[in-house]
Scaffold this active site. Sequence first.
Site, mmCIF file in Angstrom:
data_model
loop_
_atom_site.group_PDB
_atom_site.id
_atom_site.type_symbol
_atom_site.label_atom_id
_atom_site.label_comp_id
_atom_site.label_asym_id
_atom_site.label_seq_id
_atom_site.Cartn_x
_atom_site.Cartn_y
_atom_site.Cartn_z
ATOM 1 N N ASN A 291 0.861 -1.184 0.000
ATOM 2 C CA ASN A 291 0.000 0.000 0.000
ATOM 3 C C ASN A 291 0.892 1.227 0.000
ATOM 4 O O ASN A 291 1.809 1.328 0.823
ATOM 5 C CB ASN A 291 -0.898 0.052 1.248
ATOM 6 C CG ASN A 291 -1.961 -1.033 1.254
ATOM 7 O OD1 ASN A 291 -2.080 -1.808 0.307
ATOM 8 N ND2 ASN A 291 -2.745 -1.078 2.319
ATOM 9 N N GLU A 370 -3.222 -1.083 -2.412
ATOM 10 C CA GLU A 370 -3.945 0.180 -2.188
ATOM 11 C C GLU A 370 -3.141 1.329 -2.762
ATOM 12 O O GLU A 370 -1.929 1.430 -2.525
ATOM 13 C CB GLU A 370 -4.146 0.476 -0.690
ATOM 14 C CG GLU A 370 -5.278 -0.255 -0.054
ATOM 15 C CD GLU A 370 -5.460 0.118 1.417
ATOM 16 O OE1 GLU A 370 -5.202 1.279 1.790
ATOM 17 O OE2 GLU A 370 -5.847 -0.772 2.186
HETATM 18 C C1 FCB Z 1 -4.878 2.941 4.389
HETATM 19 C C2 FCB Z 1 -5.912 1.970 4.924
HETATM 20 C C3 FCB Z 1 -7.241 2.062 4.239
HETATM 21 C C4 FCB Z 1 -7.615 3.492 3.938
HETATM 22 C C5 FCB Z 1 -6.498 4.222 3.245
HETATM 23 C C6 FCB Z 1 -6.816 5.644 2.871
HETATM 24 O O1 FCB Z 1 -3.917 3.190 5.360
HETATM 25 O O2 FCB Z 1 -5.437 0.645 4.799
HETATM 26 O O3 FCB Z 1 -8.180 1.392 5.027
HETATM 27 O O4 FCB Z 1 -8.050 4.114 5.078
HETATM 28 O O5 FCB Z 1 -5.358 4.207 4.040
#
Ligand code: FCB
Length: 466
Positions: A291, A370
Amino acid sequence: MSTFPHGFLWGSATAAAQIEGAGSDDGKGDSIWDAFARVPGAIANGDTPAVAVDHYRRMPADVALMRELGLDAYRFSVSWARVRPDDGEVNPAGLDFYSRLVDELLEADILPWLTLYHWDLPQSLEARGGWANRDTAARFRDYAVIVHEALGDRVTHWTTFNEPLCSSLIGYAGGEHAPGRSEPRAGLAALHHQHLAHGLATRALRERGAQQLGITLNLTNAVPADPSDPADLDAARRLDAIWNRAFLEPLVLGRYPVDFLDDVRDHDFASLILDGDLETIAQPIDFLGVNHYHDDQVSGRPLPEGTPPGLRPTDYATGNPFVGSEHLTFPTRNLPRTAMGWEINPDGLRHLLVRLGREYPTLPPLYVTENGSAWDDVVEPDGSINDVERERYMLDHVDAVAQAIAEGADVRGYFVWSLLDNFEWAWGYDKRFGIVRVDYDTQQRTIKRSGHAFRALIASQRASIQ
Ligand code: FCB
């Protein structure tokens, strides 16, 4: 237009506590986020996850939306407090929801990408010490087995934890996330126990035949504010240790970084590590989820007078430093920023992905699990949402992934955060990340310009490989 390897997965991500709502329906117990939301001042505007975007009830329509977008994969999380509310009886209605979701996804030809823990520990386990209690790791393994027994016939991709940094240090030492504890030692214990839980669950699911097992980490590039200043270089090393290497090294190499151990020596971290733990933690994994939203410029010197507060690694709420990040400061760079105040720098994602492969040659394939951005969306008179900034952010980061692949990074997929506007933790409903808008009064969904752009991107990639 960039091209991606055959089989590259295009997906979108959500998390149970952020979208499901139905906070106490069908036998669900409280999670630590339900409890945290009752603490005055913990969450912006006093918002709670109780209703969220009502996905629990609207699930079939939401899957239809994913199909309309053309997603290959959907990354979602299971709510432990729905499946096993108080560590006793399993709640069949809770498991049934995920079983129906998986069936609906497979029917729509969308790969279910399941995360077991996205921050919502049952409050019943928090009452027994939560992640600071070593026993919670064994409880997690049992919960993982329960979910696998119910869904393992249909779900191939299993992620143990989402961003353990946040659910350990920020929740237990920083105090900004549930359970809102500001205890350095508890934060470190949570960190080690979540690693252990990952290892125990990975081993147990592997024995039961799970095909693809992994974990998702939030990783950053720690950028020294002044690369010629030894204080800033040292600050960058410390941030890299606590944010990246305290996670990567135990999981991949079976050891904690020496400089991290030194940084937290006052808290007697070493006594938490029992014989055999590191071997358990370093179970082989089949993929690493990454992420990434922004880099972190860091300094070892005080911020200049008048610098706005809150520019901590988390950028969340009050900005308490968590253990290991004391005496670090986060000056801003001259870069454009999103509504979160996070800098926009797609090249950081390219750099991170390339660096991971070079620094950890034994890493399995990477997936960007993410990436996305929050903006203050405006609804046009005709109901459309012309979110050009979110579209730009997404397409530029997708290009950065393509460049990383061209430079040798083994990246196999990209999941945009998020499918829907949702409950953004301590920010409540203030920050919108969705490529689909949710009207919180009516729960109506509207695909934003960025969502249409994502659909077009996926369609063009498919056309180019056929
Ligand atoms: C990350 C999280 C996700 C969301 C994004 C913006 O840290 O995993 O749940 O809140 O940020």
